[in-house]
Design a protein around this motif. Structure first.
Motif, PDB file in Angstrom:
ATOM      1  N   GLU A 125      -1.136 -45.112  26.740  1.00 41.84           N
ATOM      2  CA  GLU A 125      -1.859 -44.007  27.364  1.00 41.84           C
ATOM      3  C   GLU A 125      -2.009 -44.194  28.873  1.00 41.84           C
ATOM      4  O   GLU A 125      -1.998 -43.234  29.621  1.00 41.84           O
ATOM      5  N   SER A 126      -2.159 -45.429  29.321  1.00 43.73           N
ATOM      6  CA  SER A 126      -2.416 -45.658  30.744  1.00 43.73           C
ATOM      7  C   SER A 126      -1.140 -45.797  31.569  1.00 43.73           C
ATOM      8  O   SER A 126      -1.135 -45.460  32.755  1.00 43.73           O
ATOM      9  N   ASN A 127      -0.089 -46.343  30.964  1.00 48.99           N
ATOM     10  CA  ASN A 127       1.129 -46.704  31.695  1.00 48.99           C
ATOM     11  C   ASN A 127       0.821 -47.619  32.880  1.00 48.99           C
ATOM     12  O   ASN A 127       1.563 -47.661  33.855  1.00 48.99           O
ATOM     13  N   ASP A 128      -0.256 -48.345  32.767  1.00 53.51           N
ATOM     14  CA  ASP A 128      -0.667 -49.275  33.811  1.00 53.51           C
ATOM     15  C   ASP A 128       0.125 -50.570  33.645  1.00 53.51           C
ATOM     16  O   ASP A 128       0.113 -51.167  32.567  1.00 53.51           O
ATOM     17  N   PRO A 129       0.833 -51.003  34.685  1.00 55.69           N
ATOM     18  CA  PRO A 129       1.622 -52.233  34.569  1.00 55.69           C
ATOM     19  C   PRO A 129       0.819 -53.428  34.056  1.00 55.69           C
ATOM     20  O   PRO A 129       1.346 -54.227  33.274  1.00 55.69           O
ATOM     21  N   ALA A 130      -0.439 -53.555  34.442  1.00 54.91           N
ATOM     22  CA  ALA A 130      -1.244 -54.682  33.966  1.00 54.91           C
ATOM     23  C   ALA A 130      -1.475 -54.592  32.458  1.00 54.91           C
ATOM     24  O   ALA A 130      -1.452 -55.615  31.757  1.00 54.91           O
ATOM     25  N   ASP A 131      -1.687 -53.377  31.946  1.00 54.96           N
ATOM     26  CA  ASP A 131      -1.868 -53.199  30.502  1.00 54.96           C
ATOM     27  C   ASP A 131      -0.579 -53.524  29.749  1.00 54.96           C
ATOM     28  O   ASP A 131      -0.607 -54.170  28.699  1.00 54.96           O
ATOM     29  N   ILE A 132       0.549 -53.076  30.288  1.00 60.35           N
ATOM     30  CA  ILE A 132       1.853 -53.337  29.656  1.00 60.35           C
ATOM     31  C   ILE A 132       2.127 -54.834  29.654  1.00 60.35           C
ATOM     32  O   ILE A 132       2.448 -55.417  28.615  1.00 60.35           O
ATOM     33  N   ARG A 133       1.991 -55.456  30.794  1.00 60.55           N
ATOM     34  CA  ARG A 133       2.292 -56.880  30.921  1.00 60.55           C
ATOM     35  C   ARG A 133       1.343 -57.740  30.082  1.00 60.55           C
ATOM     36  O   ARG A 133       1.719 -58.812  29.615  1.00 60.55           O
ATOM     37  N   GLY A 134       0.131 -57.260  29.865  1.00 61.06           N
ATOM     38  CA  GLY A 134      -0.830 -58.002  29.068  1.00 61.06           C
ATOM     39  C   GLY A 134      -0.473 -58.094  27.588  1.00 61.06           C
ATOM     40  O   GLY A 134      -1.047 -58.900  26.857  1.00 61.06           O
ATOM     41  N   LEU A 135       0.488 -57.296  27.153  1.00 56.68           N
ATOM     42  CA  LEU A 135       0.911 -57.304  25.754  1.00 56.68           C
ATOM     43  C   LEU A 135       1.945 -58.367  25.432  1.00 56.68           C
ATOM     44  O   LEU A 135       2.112 -58.732  24.269  1.00 56.68           O
ATOM     45  N   PHE A 136       2.675 -58.847  26.449  1.00 59.42           N
ATOM     46  CA  PHE A 136       3.872 -59.652  26.210  1.00 59.42           C
ATOM     47  C   PHE A 136       3.830 -60.976  26.973  1.00 59.42           C
ATOM     48  O   PHE A 136       3.283 -61.059  28.065  1.00 59.42           O
ATOM     49  N   THR A 137       4.487 -61.980  26.394  1.00 58.11           N
ATOM     50  CA  THR A 137       4.660 -63.256  27.090  1.00 58.11           C
ATOM     51  C   THR A 137       5.712 -63.082  28.182  1.00 58.11           C
ATOM     52  O   THR A 137       6.460 -62.096  28.201  1.00 58.11           O
ATOM     53  N   ALA A 177       8.304 -43.533  30.094  1.00 54.48           N
ATOM     54  CA  ALA A 177       6.882 -43.436  29.760  1.00 54.48           C
ATOM     55  C   ALA A 177       6.503 -42.049  29.269  1.00 54.48           C
ATOM     56  O   ALA A 177       6.961 -41.036  29.800  1.00 54.48           O
ATOM     57  N   ASP A 178       5.664 -42.032  28.250  1.00 49.48           N
ATOM     58  CA  ASP A 178       5.042 -40.786  27.809  1.00 49.48           C
ATOM     59  C   ASP A 178       3.830 -40.542  28.687  1.00 49.48           C
ATOM     60  O   ASP A 178       3.208 -41.477  29.193  1.00 49.48           O
ATOM     61  N   GLN A 179       3.488 -39.288  28.857  1.00 52.35           N
ATOM     62  CA  GLN A 179       2.322 -38.949  29.667  1.00 52.35           C
ATOM     63  C   GLN A 179       1.068 -38.988  28.797  1.00 52.35           C
ATOM     64  O   GLN A 179       1.113 -38.630  27.623  1.00 52.35           O
TER      65      GLN A 179
END
Length: 131
Positions: A19-31, A60-62
């Motif tokens: 929902e956010s497409n925030d790079p920090a949120d994305i990166r926080g999911l993966f090693t 990215a979805d909006q």
């Protein structure tokens, strides 16, 4: 070893990132060295945080364009499997996909591997693609 609670937390964070497409949120999911496969036989998976972030944001979805439901089906060792249903509301008619997500979790709760098995649902009249 993944536990159901860790898997549930990962999927909650996945939806936040979606929902956010925030790079920090994305990166926080993966090693750092994670592998992200858009399909099981993906010939060019995204490998590493930079590639995962770039690939995610490229397609990215909006926010608000989708409905997303999920349920963890199984956890075995460090592998979690979830059934997901994604509906794209901005399409006419809305398109729904059934997904099976397979993730391998590191001890810190981030994914080292992610694979999406997705299948578009057929329309009620039998039309539409099916993979």
């Amino acid at each position: 070893m993944a536990h159901r609670a860790a898997a549930e937390d990962w999927f909650r964070r996945y939806r936040v990132a979606w929902e956010s497409n925030d790079p920090a949120d994305i990166r926080g999911l993966f090693t750092d060295d994670a592998v992200y496969r858009g399909k099981p036989d993906d010939p060019e998976p995204f490998v590493g945080l930079d590639a995962i972030e770039a690939g995610w944001l490229e397609d990215a979805d909006q926010p608000g364009d989708t409905e997303f439901e999920w349920a963890v089906l199984a956890v075995d060792g460090d592998v979690a499997i979830a059934r997901c249903v994604t509906t794209y509301l901005n399409e006419n008619p809305p398109t729904t996909y059934d997904n099976l997500f397979v993730i391998r979790l590191a001890p810190d709760g981030r994914a080292t591997e992610f694979t999406d098995w997705w299948i578009p649902r057929r329309a009620a009249d039998g039309s539409g693609d099916a993979a």
